[in-house]
Design a protein around this motif. Structure first.
Motif, PDB file in Angstrom:
ATOM      1  N   SER A 231     -52.700  46.228 104.026  1.00 13.74           N
ATOM      2  CA  SER A 231     -51.785  45.925 102.928  1.00 13.74           C
ATOM      3  C   SER A 231     -51.207  47.232 102.382  1.00 13.74           C
ATOM      4  CB  SER A 231     -52.532  45.188 101.815  1.00 13.74           C
ATOM      5  OG  SER A 231     -53.474  46.063 101.194  1.00 13.74           O
ATOM      6  N   GLN A 232     -50.158  47.104 101.561  1.00 15.25           N
ATOM      7  CA  GLN A 232     -49.588  48.294 100.931  1.00 15.25           C
ATOM      8  C   GLN A 232     -50.625  48.987 100.054  1.00 15.25           C
ATOM      9  OE1 GLN A 232     -46.020  49.397 101.369  1.00 15.25           O
ATOM     10  NE2 GLN A 232     -47.327  51.149 100.912  1.00 15.25           N
ATOM     11  N   GLU A 233     -51.400  48.212  99.331  1.00 16.46           N
ATOM     12  CA  GLU A 233     -52.434  48.790  98.467  1.00 16.46           C
ATOM     13  C   GLU A 233     -53.456  49.571  99.289  1.00 16.46           C
ATOM     14  OE1 GLU A 233     -55.467  47.282  94.925  1.00 16.46           O
ATOM     15  OE2 GLU A 233     -54.984  45.929  96.591  1.00 16.46           O
ATOM     16  N   GLU A 234     -53.839  49.046 100.438  1.00 16.77           N
ATOM     17  CA  GLU A 234     -54.817  49.744 101.284  1.00 16.77           C
ATOM     18  C   GLU A 234     -54.242  51.042 101.841  1.00 16.77           C
ATOM     19  OE1 GLU A 234     -57.628  46.262 103.165  1.00 16.77           O
ATOM     20  OE2 GLU A 234     -55.528  46.299 103.787  1.00 16.77           O
ATOM     21  N   ALA A 237     -54.084  53.692  99.098  1.00  8.69           N
ATOM     22  CA  ALA A 237     -55.399  54.262  98.804  1.00  8.69           C
ATOM     23  C   ALA A 237     -55.829  55.239  99.882  1.00  8.69           C
ATOM     24  CB  ALA A 237     -56.431  53.142  98.650  1.00  8.69           C
ATOM     25  N   LEU A 238     -55.573  54.895 101.142  1.00 15.58           N
ATOM     26  CA  LEU A 238     -55.961  55.761 102.249  1.00 15.58           C
ATOM     27  C   LEU A 238     -55.263  57.115 102.153  1.00 15.58           C
ATOM     28  CD1 LEU A 238     -56.330  54.661 105.936  1.00 15.58           C
ATOM     29  CD2 LEU A 238     -55.199  56.810 105.376  1.00 15.58           C
ATOM     30  N   VAL A 239     -53.957  57.086 101.950  1.00 19.07           N
ATOM     31  CA  VAL A 239     -53.207  58.336 101.877  1.00 19.07           C
ATOM     32  C   VAL A 239     -53.616  59.142 100.644  1.00 19.07           C
ATOM     33  CG1 VAL A 239     -50.909  59.349 101.677  1.00 19.07           C
ATOM     34  CG2 VAL A 239     -51.278  57.383 103.189  1.00 19.07           C
ATOM     35  N   ASP A 240     -53.780  58.467  99.525  1.00 19.61           N
ATOM     36  CA  ASP A 240     -54.196  59.158  98.300  1.00 19.61           C
ATOM     37  C   ASP A 240     -55.537  59.862  98.506  1.00 19.61           C
ATOM     38  OD1 ASP A 240     -54.073  59.589  95.262  1.00 19.61           O
ATOM     39  OD2 ASP A 240     -55.978  58.522  95.501  1.00 19.61           O
TER      40      ASP A 240
END
Length: 431
Positions: A231-234, A237-240
């Motif tokens: 998902s966009q949220e996932e 979070a990964l990139v952050d």
């Protein structure tokens, strides 16, 4: 203090000085060639002289004059350029018989052979690579062994295990019976918290870069070739989390929507980028996202993978992707998207990395642009512009030479005749 004691202490001090500063006594070398590709300016220089002291370049001249204190390596009628960079390899494996690879070999088998692939890559002129996905942290161990001088190979930026969703492109169990269990380190993570933890897991065990699967893929058992798998949220979070640990992020993404989602999440590079539309290209330009497109792969997969007994479903997916990926690459070049060289070597034999240059010029780049993508531009993507990617004072003395002039015939890049890495000649010119 007696005279003998004074002499003894003086001798010990001199020996200690030699031990701590061997670089002061390193041999200076002048590498000369008829031509030099200046990737910084995009020009071809004549009468090239590159002066090397230890691991680094200390002077670059184009007057043919060799310093008196330097040993000359005269390469003659060749074109000299920086060591090449491949931003997308799988150095710890190579495609073979599908069922043998799946059921009769383990990551230990891959680890035993990885140094052979590294050597072939180096002797093909690629002095730096970014490895994007490795079983059991083989790439980390290989990187460390090369850095210690124990085996011959390129500098490696290692990713460790690639991250992905359950049932997705990084999940080796997809498509098999649920009663078949695959043990070992896994990059599978679902949900924001689990994904953040998996990024930290890779960093903990030595990853220089984080690789994840934003979309489905070709050489795996999902029905789709490009649907989003996080998902966009996932993805956010990964990139952050990766950037929090000062690690760049490479996103495997074939499908249009997955590419856009990855770019919006802030990834540093999109790998493959097969189905680009105008919005995706505009987003990449807006965010400064790099494209790393493996546009030679299609030829090898379609000619060899039936013989290697790969499932017809995978080969059919490649038939859907190949030409469209090349057309997307062409459109990205015209639109000014930042492009870095990456081959997916390991899908096809290591050491053949340079075969992609001809495809890049066939599909829109000039020969100089293609060479820059594998040198100064690739170094920029990797965050290593102060170390590699150009023939410039202060950088590592990574040099390769090819016969003829690649600006007239890019195919000569497949016949590297000389390789120096960090001031050490790894492949001497033929006498």
């Amino acid at each position: 203090m007696s005279r003998s004691s004074v002499l003894r202490q003086s001798l010990l001090a001199a020996v200690a000085a030699l031990a701590v500063s061997p670089a002061a006594f390193a041999e200076r070398i002048a590498v000369t060639a008829d031509r030099l590709v200046d990737v910084d300016s995009g020009a071809l220089r004549e009468k090239a002289v590159v002066v090397v002291d230890g691991e680094r370049i200390v002077e670059v001249r184009t007057d043919g004059q060799v310093p008196a204190d330097a040993r000359r390596i005269d390469l003659g009628d060749v074109t000299l350029m920086p060591g090449l960079i491949d931003c997308h390899v799988h150095i710890d494996g190579q495609s073979g018989d599908f069922y043998t690879e799946a059921f009769r070999r383990s990551p230990i088998d891959n680890a035993v052979k990885a140094h052979l692939y590294a050597r072939r890559t180096l002797l093909a002129g690629f002095t730096t690579v970014r490895n994007v996905g490795s079983a059991e942290f083989i790439d980390v161990a290989l990187r460390n062994a090369i850095n210690r001088g124990e085996v011959q190979g390129p500098r490696i930026l290692a990713s460790g295990v690639a991250l992905g969703a359950t049932g997705g492109h990084a999940d080796g169990g997809t498509g098999f019976s649920p009663y078949l269990r695959f043990e070992g380190y896994s990059g599978i993570a679902d949900g924001v918290d689990a994904i953040r933890a998996k990024v930290r897991f890779d960093v903990k065990y030595g990853a220089d870069v984080i690789k994840f699967m934003a979309s489905a893929g070709v050489l795996s058992e999902e029905e789709s070739v490009g649907e989003p798998q996080y998902s966009q949220e996932e993805m956010n979070a990964l990139v952050d989390e990766a950037h929090r640990w000062h690690r760049k992020v490479a996103a495997h993404a074939h499908g249009t929507e997955a590419i856009k989602m990855a770019v919006r999440a802030g990834v540093d590079s999109v790998e493959h980028g097969s189905f680009l539309d105008d919005e995706a290209i505009a987003l990449m330009n807006k965010h400064g996202t790099w494209l790393v497109a493996d546009i030679y792969n299609d030829d090898y997969i379609l000619s060899e993978f039936a013989r290697l007994k790969y499932p017809e479903s995978m080969i059919e997916k490649e038939r859907k992707v190949g030409r469209i990926q090349r057309e997307s690459f062409q459109r990205a070049v015209k639109a000014g998207v930042k492009i870095a060289y990456g081959t997916d070597a390991g899908v096809y034999p290591h050491g053949d990395n340079a075969k992609q240059f001809a495809k890049m010029t066939q599909w829109g780049q000039t020969p100089m642009q293609a060479l820059q993508s594998a040198t100064v531009r690739a170094a920029e993507l990797l965050g290593r512009s102060d170390q590699v990617g150009a023939v410039r004072k202060g950088l590592y003395a990574d040099l390769v030479a090819v016969p003829g002039n690649p600006l007239n015939d890019i195919a000569v890049m497949e016949n590297v005749s000389f390789v120096m890495k960090g001031g050490k000649v790894e492949k001497p010119a033929a006498p």
